[in-house]
Motif scaffolding. Structure first.
Motif, PDB file in Angstrom:
ATOM      1  N   VAL A  30       0.839  -1.202   0.000  1.00 35.02           N
ATOM      2  CA  VAL A  30       0.000   0.000   0.000  1.00 35.02           C
ATOM      3  C   VAL A  30       0.874   1.251   0.000  1.00 35.02           C
ATOM      4  N   LYS A  31       1.939   1.236   0.815  1.00 35.54           N
ATOM      5  CA  LYS A  31       2.834   2.390   0.901  1.00 35.54           C
ATOM      6  C   LYS A  31       3.512   2.669  -0.440  1.00 35.54           C
ATOM      7  N   GLU A  32       3.992   1.593  -1.086  1.00 32.41           N
ATOM      8  CA  GLU A  32       4.692   1.774  -2.363  1.00 32.41           C
ATOM      9  C   GLU A  32       3.765   2.351  -3.421  1.00 32.41           C
ATOM     10  N   LEU A  33       2.521   1.861  -3.462  1.00 29.55           N
ATOM     11  CA  LEU A  33       1.558   2.369  -4.437  1.00 29.55           C
ATOM     12  C   LEU A  33       1.201   3.822  -4.125  1.00 29.55           C
ATOM     13  N   ARG A  34       1.064   4.128  -2.856  1.00 29.30           N
ATOM     14  CA  ARG A  34       0.733   5.495  -2.453  1.00 29.30           C
ATOM     15  C   ARG A  34       1.873   6.453  -2.810  1.00 29.30           C
ATOM     16  N   ASP A  35       3.133   6.002  -2.592  1.00 29.16           N
ATOM     17  CA  ASP A  35       4.304   6.827  -2.935  1.00 29.16           C
ATOM     18  C   ASP A  35       4.343   7.143  -4.432  1.00 29.16           C
ATOM     19  N   GLN A  36       3.988   6.156  -5.234  1.00 31.84           N
ATOM     20  CA  GLN A  36       4.050   6.335  -6.687  1.00 31.84           C
ATOM     21  C   GLN A  36       2.921   7.186  -7.239  1.00 31.84           C
ATOM     22  N   THR A  37       1.736   7.095  -6.633  1.00 31.16           N
ATOM     23  CA  THR A  37       0.552   7.723  -7.230  1.00 31.16           C
ATOM     24  C   THR A  37      -0.018   8.897  -6.463  1.00 31.16           C
ATOM     25  N   GLY A  38       0.253   8.964  -5.151  1.00 30.33           N
ATOM     26  CA  GLY A  38      -0.338  10.020  -4.338  1.00 30.33           C
ATOM     27  C   GLY A  38      -1.801   9.780  -4.027  1.00 30.33           C
ATOM     28  N   ALA A  39      -2.319   8.617  -4.398  1.00 27.97           N
ATOM     29  CA  ALA A  39      -3.728   8.298  -4.128  1.00 27.97           C
ATOM     30  C   ALA A  39      -3.918   7.957  -2.648  1.00 27.97           C
ATOM     31  N   GLY A  40      -5.173   8.001  -2.172  1.00 30.16           N
ATOM     32  CA  GLY A  40      -5.470   7.698  -0.785  1.00 30.16           C
ATOM     33  C   GLY A  40      -5.218   6.245  -0.439  1.00 30.16           C
ATOM     34  N   MET A  41      -5.047   5.973   0.859  1.00 31.65           N
ATOM     35  CA  MET A  41      -4.723   4.609   1.283  1.00 31.65           C
ATOM     36  C   MET A  41      -5.828   3.612   0.945  1.00 31.65           C
ATOM     37  N   MET A  42      -7.064   4.007   1.173  1.00 33.80           N
ATOM     38  CA  MET A  42      -8.178   3.099   0.867  1.00 33.80           C
ATOM     39  C   MET A  42      -8.239   2.797  -0.624  1.00 33.80           C
ATOM     40  N   ASP A  43      -8.015   3.832  -1.452  1.00 36.15           N
ATOM     41  CA  ASP A  43      -8.030   3.633  -2.903  1.00 36.15           C
ATOM     42  C   ASP A  43      -6.870   2.736  -3.332  1.00 36.15           C
ATOM     43  N   CYS A  44      -5.715   2.915  -2.689  1.00 33.50           N
ATOM     44  CA  CYS A  44      -4.556   2.083  -3.018  1.00 33.50           C
ATOM     45  C   CYS A  44      -4.804   0.625  -2.664  1.00 33.50           C
ATOM     46  N   LYS A  45      -5.424   0.409  -1.502  1.00 35.66           N
ATOM     47  CA  LYS A  45      -5.726  -0.965  -1.098  1.00 35.66           C
ATOM     48  C   LYS A  45      -6.715  -1.607  -2.060  1.00 35.66           C
ATOM     49  N   ALA A  46      -7.744  -0.831  -2.458  1.00 39.83           N
ATOM     50  CA  ALA A  46      -8.746  -1.347  -3.392  1.00 39.83           C
ATOM     51  C   ALA A  46      -8.111  -1.677  -4.737  1.00 39.83           C
ATOM     52  N   ALA A  47      -7.197  -0.809  -5.192  1.00 44.92           N
ATOM     53  CA  ALA A  47      -6.532  -1.025  -6.479  1.00 44.92           C
ATOM     54  C   ALA A  47      -5.688  -2.295  -6.454  1.00 44.92           C
ATOM     55  N   LEU A  48      -4.983  -2.513  -5.360  1.00 47.72           N
ATOM     56  CA  LEU A  48      -4.157  -3.712  -5.233  1.00 47.72           C
ATOM     57  C   LEU A  48      -5.013  -4.969  -5.165  1.00 47.72           C
ATOM     58  N   ALA A  49      -6.138  -4.863  -4.477  1.00 49.70           N
ATOM     59  CA  ALA A  49      -7.052  -6.005  -4.388  1.00 49.70           C
ATOM     60  C   ALA A  49      -7.616  -6.352  -5.766  1.00 49.70           C
TER      61      ALA A  49
END
Length: 284
Positions: free
Chosen positions: A10-29
């Motif tokens: 989640v942290k790596e995706l958030r660092d790359q995109t600046g998206a919110g944590m919930m959105d990052c978790k949903a995207a990874l799922a």
């Protein structure tokens, strides 16, 4: 089988995109834990801008630059703490960058690494250079060298080259022009743009993709980027080069650049981000 989404993912995706944590978790799922697919998922949903080149600054040390009239070298030497990066002996090491490395490690008591080095040369013209957040001349946290090929006035070329190097330091382009981009990266961008236009007629989708690519090139290609020294933010770097040709009295060709930011791409734990997202990432 359900994919476990870790806090680190989640942290790596958030660092790359600046998206919110919930959105990052949903995207990874949604993407089965695939980071690249998750970036695209967020972009298709309008939750993130263009995928950025990885550039987390997470290690200490210094970027060093040495440049002559037609050749430039940039190096990164890492240390464990900023304290050592401010040490005169360490700064001398980065400037000389030679056999003294082993002796210096022994004297300051910390492990150090010559992580990478890059060079550029031009047959005639100038090497523009710039160091950002410099601690002494030629040493800092971001270093850029850029090749300016031209038969024009040397002093004017060097001054213009420094301006281009400062622009690169700030704008962080991925290539000089579209031909320097990874073709797979361009195809990926086309896929995201086409997905956003899904359901529209084919000719409309084609125009949307074409327009989107032009915008993308303005973000990641040096010659297409808005030149930071243009106050109205309308002149491209390519246009600035054309203007500079009049001052130097000869055509100018930008041959390439090297930009090093201290520690980019190195993971180094900071704070308790894992604890912050543990509850989010622990669910299925």
């Amino acid at each position: 089988m359900t994919t476990t989404i870790s806090a680190g993912m989640v942290k790596e995706l958030r660092d790359q995109t600046g998206a919110g944590m919930m959105d990052c978790k949903a995207a990874l799922a949604e993407s089965g834990g695939n980071l690249e697919a998750a970036v695209d998922w967020l972009r298709k949903k309008g939750l993130s801008k263009a995928a950025k080149k990885a550039g987390r600054v997470a290690a200490e040390g210094l970027i060093g630059i040495a440049a002559t009239a037609t050749k430039g070298i940039v190096v990164e030497v890492n240390s464990e703490t900023d304290f050592v990066a401010r040490n005169d002996l360490f700064q001398g090491l980065v400037k000389m960058i030679a056999d003294a490395i082993a002796d210096t490690i022994a004297k300051v008591g910390e492990n150090m690494t010559l992580r990478r080095a890059g060079e550029l040369a031009v047959s005639q013209g100038a090497i523009g250079s710039y160091v950002h957040n410099s601690v002494v001349d030629g040493l800092g946290r971001i270093g850029v060298i850029v090749g300016i090929e031209s038969a024009g006035k040397a002093d004017e070329l060097k001054a213009f080259g420094r301006m281009v190097a400062m622009h690169i330091s700030f704008a962080n382009p991925q290539a000089v022009d579209p031909s320097g981009l990874d073709p797979a990266l361009i195809e990926r961008e086309k896929g995201v743009l086409a997905a956003k236009a899904e359901g529209k007629p084919a000719n409309v989708v084609e125009k949307i993709v074409e327009s989107g690519l032009k915008s993308y090139y303005k973000e990641v290609c040096l010659l297409d980027q808005a030149f930071i020294f243009d106050e109205k933010n309308k002149q491209s770097v390519a246009a600035a080069i054309k203007e500079a040709e009049g001052k130097v009295g000869a055509p100018i060709r930008l041959t390439g650049f090297v930009r090093f930011a201290l520690g980019e791409g190195i993971d180094k734990p900071t704070g308790d981000f894992g604890g912050e997202v543990a509850a989010l990432a622990g669910g299925h």
